[in-house]
Scaffold this motif. Structure first.
Motif, PDB file in Angstrom:
ATOM      1  N   HIS A  61       0.792  -1.099   0.044  1.00 16.17           N
ATOM      2  CA  HIS A  61       0.068  -0.041   0.002  1.00 16.17           C
ATOM      3  C   HIS A  61       0.793   1.287   0.050  1.00 16.17           C
ATOM      4  N   LEU A  62       2.223   1.008   0.306  1.00 14.73           N
ATOM      5  CA  LEU A  62       3.200   2.317   0.245  1.00 14.73           C
ATOM      6  C   LEU A  62       3.400   2.816  -1.206  1.00 14.73           C
ATOM      7  N   ALA A  63       3.317   1.886  -2.312  1.00 17.54           N
ATOM      8  CA  ALA A  63       3.561   1.991  -3.571  1.00 17.54           C
ATOM      9  C   ALA A  63       2.646   2.890  -4.168  1.00 17.54           C
ATOM     10  N   ASN A  64       3.559   4.181  -4.803  1.00 18.58           N
ATOM     11  CA  ASN A  64       2.692   4.862  -5.790  1.00 18.58           C
ATOM     12  C   ASN A  64       3.191   4.688  -7.092  1.00 18.58           C
ATOM     13  N   PRO A  65       2.240   4.397  -7.827  1.00 20.24           N
ATOM     14  CA  PRO A  65       2.118   4.072  -9.464  1.00 20.24           C
ATOM     15  C   PRO A  65       2.726   5.458 -10.189  1.00 20.24           C
ATOM     16  N   GLU A  66       2.814   6.475  -9.423  1.00 21.85           N
ATOM     17  CA  GLU A  66       3.295   7.800 -10.192  1.00 21.85           C
ATOM     18  C   GLU A  66       5.021   8.037  -9.822  1.00 21.85           C
ATOM     19  N   ARG A  67       5.435   7.823  -8.657  1.00 19.81           N
ATOM     20  CA  ARG A  67       6.633   8.276  -8.354  1.00 19.81           C
ATOM     21  C   ARG A  67       6.926   7.123  -7.211  1.00 19.81           C
ATOM     22  N   GLY A  68       8.310   7.244  -6.915  1.00 27.44           N
ATOM     23  CA  GLY A  68       8.777   6.275  -5.800  1.00 27.44           C
ATOM     24  C   GLY A  68       8.700   7.023  -4.562  1.00 27.44           C
ATOM     25  N   VAL A  69       8.866   6.288  -3.559  1.00 27.89           N
ATOM     26  CA  VAL A  69       8.811   6.941  -2.098  1.00 27.89           C
ATOM     27  C   VAL A  69      10.128   6.666  -1.189  1.00 27.89           C
ATOM     28  N   ILE A  70      10.163   7.420  -0.472  1.00 24.83           N
ATOM     29  CA  ILE A  70      11.632   7.486   0.314  1.00 24.83           C
ATOM     30  C   ILE A  70      11.271   6.971   1.695  1.00 24.83           C
ATOM     31  N   ARG A  71      11.834   5.888   2.224  1.00 23.04           N
ATOM     32  CA  ARG A  71      11.544   5.503   3.708  1.00 23.04           C
ATOM     33  C   ARG A  71      13.027   6.039   4.347  1.00 23.04           C
ATOM     34  N   CYS A  72      12.809   6.745   5.406  1.00 25.25           N
ATOM     35  CA  CYS A  72      13.933   7.547   5.998  1.00 25.25           C
ATOM     36  C   CYS A  72      13.807   6.908   7.596  1.00 25.25           C
ATOM     37  N   ILE A  73      14.747   6.508   7.929  1.00 22.43           N
ATOM     38  CA  ILE A  73      14.655   6.076   9.635  1.00 22.43           C
ATOM     39  C   ILE A  73      16.027   6.682  10.248  1.00 22.43           C
ATOM     40  N   VAL A 108      15.108  16.389  -3.951  1.00 19.62           N
ATOM     41  CA  VAL A 108      16.153  16.288  -4.931  1.00 19.62           C
ATOM     42  C   VAL A 108      16.166  14.971  -5.469  1.00 19.62           C
ATOM     43  N   VAL A 109      15.675  14.005  -4.741  1.00 19.48           N
ATOM     44  CA  VAL A 109      15.889  12.623  -5.615  1.00 19.48           C
ATOM     45  C   VAL A 109      14.743  12.450  -6.761  1.00 19.48           C
ATOM     46  N   MET A 110      15.150  12.123  -8.073  1.00 19.54           N
ATOM     47  CA  MET A 110      14.228  11.828  -8.975  1.00 19.54           C
ATOM     48  C   MET A 110      13.378  10.779  -8.978  1.00 19.54           C
ATOM     49  N   LEU A 111      12.350  10.729  -7.989  1.00 19.25           N
ATOM     50  CA  LEU A 111      11.437   9.814  -7.723  1.00 19.25           C
ATOM     51  C   LEU A 111      10.742   9.277  -8.829  1.00 19.25           C
ATOM     52  N   GLU A 112      10.256  10.490  -9.936  1.00 21.77           N
ATOM     53  CA  GLU A 112       9.340  10.142 -10.773  1.00 21.77           C
ATOM     54  C   GLU A 112      10.061   9.143 -11.515  1.00 21.77           C
ATOM     55  N   LYS A 113      11.357   8.950 -11.814  1.00 20.32           N
ATOM     56  CA  LYS A 113      11.901   7.951 -12.539  1.00 20.32           C
ATOM     57  C   LYS A 113      11.689   6.439 -11.864  1.00 20.32           C
ATOM     58  N   PHE A 114      11.436   6.402 -10.822  1.00 19.77           N
ATOM     59  CA  PHE A 114      10.920   4.923 -10.291  1.00 19.77           C
ATOM     60  C   PHE A 114       9.566   4.775  -9.532  1.00 19.77           C
ATOM     61  N   PRO A 115       8.547   4.681 -10.492  1.00 17.94           N
ATOM     62  CA  PRO A 115       7.386   4.450  -9.784  1.00 17.94           C
ATOM     63  C   PRO A 115       7.105   3.108  -9.219  1.00 17.94           C
ATOM     64  N   SER A 116       6.478   3.266  -8.108  1.00 18.66           N
ATOM     65  CA  SER A 116       6.088   1.834  -7.504  1.00 18.66           C
ATOM     66  C   SER A 116       7.294   1.338  -6.652  1.00 18.66           C
ATOM     67  N   THR A 117       8.219   2.285  -6.782  1.00 18.95           N
ATOM     68  CA  THR A 117       9.436   1.600  -5.862  1.00 18.95           C
ATOM     69  C   THR A 117       9.809   2.332  -4.380  1.00 18.95           C
ATOM     70  N   ILE A 118      10.497   1.770  -3.617  1.00 17.19           N
ATOM     71  CA  ILE A 118      11.021   2.421  -2.401  1.00 17.19           C
ATOM     72  C   ILE A 118      12.450   2.526  -2.317  1.00 17.19           C
ATOM     73  N   ILE A 119      12.864   3.489  -1.826  1.00 16.78           N
ATOM     74  CA  ILE A 119      14.352   3.853  -1.563  1.00 16.78           C
ATOM     75  C   ILE A 119      14.495   4.271  -0.002  1.00 16.78           C
ATOM     76  N   GLU A 120      15.151   3.126   0.496  1.00 18.99           N
ATOM     77  CA  GLU A 120      15.586   3.281   1.823  1.00 18.99           C
ATOM     78  C   GLU A 120      16.904   4.009   2.473  1.00 18.99           C
ATOM     79  N   VAL A 121      16.643   4.971   3.372  1.00 22.55           N
ATOM     80  CA  VAL A 121      17.688   5.528   3.822  1.00 22.55           C
ATOM     81  C   VAL A 121      17.889   5.455   5.501  1.00 22.55           C
ATOM     82  N   TYR A 122      18.733   4.830   5.772  1.00 23.16           N
ATOM     83  CA  TYR A 122      18.848   4.520   7.231  1.00 23.16           C
ATOM     84  C   TYR A 122      20.122   5.505   7.681  1.00 23.16           C
TER      85      TYR A 122
END
Lengths: 245, 196
Positions: A61-73, A108-122
């Protein structure tokens, strides 16, 4: 409490108002299993950042079909500060910092290039001396660049504020605790502000000076990020022993 | 030393636009860390995004009566439609070499399936794949001949190796990854393969 924060016109650690703390070190590619990583020492702050992805967004349910999302912890280790922090799990403070860091990075991250994905920053703070959110953000941006995740431009962050009646750059723990104001801020390389918080009171003129100091400080941090990559790629990479299945 | 670009740096050379190069108001900017070689921008590290026609190596991780699910080392799930196999069957854990036929929102449809048996899989950054293959497959052939191995290189960063001296070719590929950004690579790899 009344604390003397200036001595003979210098700050307690001997700096001028516009100086960053030392040592100021940034190294990229320090972790083997992360796609990108960075280690930063800034004054007594020691920060480790690791980046994974882009990968399949789970839970779905986190996935966005238009752009990627960032999970930052952002986490502070149990042994990071002078006080006993107890367990490392999420708390009010770390949830807040994770949120503001994520929102800064999303610019700044080009999230529109990575739809439906997640980028994790820890990010883990190994040792803290005030200003961990800004050093964490500077390290996280370097780790994202190391992971090869397309970004419009780098970001770097620094805190300015007021202590002992003067506007100063890069507050340490004492200046943060006993000073009058703390203003963490992050800039993109082209000068946009992507993080801005304020704790305490400043007049309009003081705030303008603080932002001016902050921008000058981040310019040094952008140079530091560039140097980290020039060093990393000036010799063979020793970070990655490939897994073989 | 070659100039290293980091995200946001203006590229003055007329390089081709790609995921690693963006255009804004007539100027070209790098979006990842990399360097310029001739007419192209070479990223040191770049996330893999599948394109129709890419040849990839994948690992089957699940099967249903009409479709197989394949790990493609990316955020995309690989799909193999069972009827495309013309009667052949795959098992969970099988390694396949396939072409990307169609890219959908979060999955890719694979075709021209070739099953690879009795080999090892190695995971490398997909940005180093062009270096491992070399100009006109020169680097790859060099490794294959010297180690008497069969190697399938997937654009997604999975490399499948089988044959006589797998360990040596793994070593050579690791050396390429570590030194891909430095000059004099081919000679060094040649020397390494000829010694011991």
């Amino acid at each position: 409490m009344d604390v003397e924060l200036f001595k003979d016109g210098k700050r307690l650690d001997g700096r001028d108002v516009e100086d960053l703390r030392k040592p100021l070190k940034l190294e990229v590619g320090v972790l083997q299993k992360a796609n990108g990583s960075a280690y930063m020492e800034w004054g007594k702050n020691k920060i480790l950042a690791g980046v994974f992805g882009p990968k399949e967004a789970i839970p779905k349910h986190l996935a966005n079909p238009e752009r990627g999302v960032i999970r930052c912890i952002y986490t502070m280790s149990t042994f990071a500060g002078l006080e006993d922090h107890g367990r490392m799990g999420p708390n009010r403070r770390s949830i807040e910092i994770s949120k503001v860091m994520r929102e800064a990075l999303e610019n700044v991250v080009m999230l529109e290039k990575f739809p439906s994905t997640i980028i994790e920053v820890y990010v883990i703070v190994l040792q803290s001396e005030g200003g961990t959110r800004v050093s964490s953000l500077t390290a996280a941006a370097a780790a994202l660049m190391d992971a090869g995740i397309p970004m419009k431009e780098p970001i770097a962050a620094v805190a300015a504020g007021k202590a002992g009646g003067k506007v100063i750059l890069d507050l340490n723990k004492d200046e943060d605790n006993y000073g009058e104001a703390d203003v963490p801020m992050a800039f993109t390389k082209s000068g946009d502000i992507v993080l801005f918080q304020m704790d305490g009171k400043l007049s309009k003129e003081e705030l303008e000076t603080a932002i001016d100091y902050g921008w000058k400080g981040t310019e040094k941090l952008f140079e530091l990020q560039r140097k980290a990559f020039e060093e990393e790629y000036s010799e063979p990479l020793d970070k990655k022993l490939r897994m073989v299945e | 030393m070659k100039r290293i670009y980091i995200p946001g740096d203006v590229i003055d050379e007329p390089v081709a636009k790609s995921l690693a190069v963006r255009e804004d108001k007539g100027k070209l900017y790098a979006t990842v860390v990399g360097t310029v070689e001739g007419k192209s921008f070479i990223p040191f590290e770049l996330a893999y995004i599948p394109v129709v026609g890419d040849a990839i190596v994948g690992i089957v991780y699940d099967k249903k009566p009409s479709v197989y699910f394949v790990d493609t080392n990316s955020s995309y799930t690989g799909l193999v439609i069972a009827r495309d196999l013309r009667g052949a069957e795959l098992d969970v854990g099988d390694v396949i070499f396939a072409k990307v036929k169609k890219v959908e929102e979060d999955s890719i449809v694979l075709g021209d399936i070739k099953i690879l048996q009795n080999g090892k899989i190695m995971s490398v950054p997909s940005s180093k794949i062009p270096r491992i293959i070399g100009k006109g497959a020169s680097m790859l052939n060099l490794i294959k001949d010297a180690t008497k191995t069969v190697i399938y290189v997937g654009a997604n960063g999975y490399v499948w190796i089988a044959g006589k001296d797998v360990g040596k070719s793994v070593k050579a590929i690791n050396a390429i990854i570590e030194k891909a950004h430095l000059s004099g690579l081919t000679d060094e790899i040649k020397q390494m393969l000829e010694s011991d």
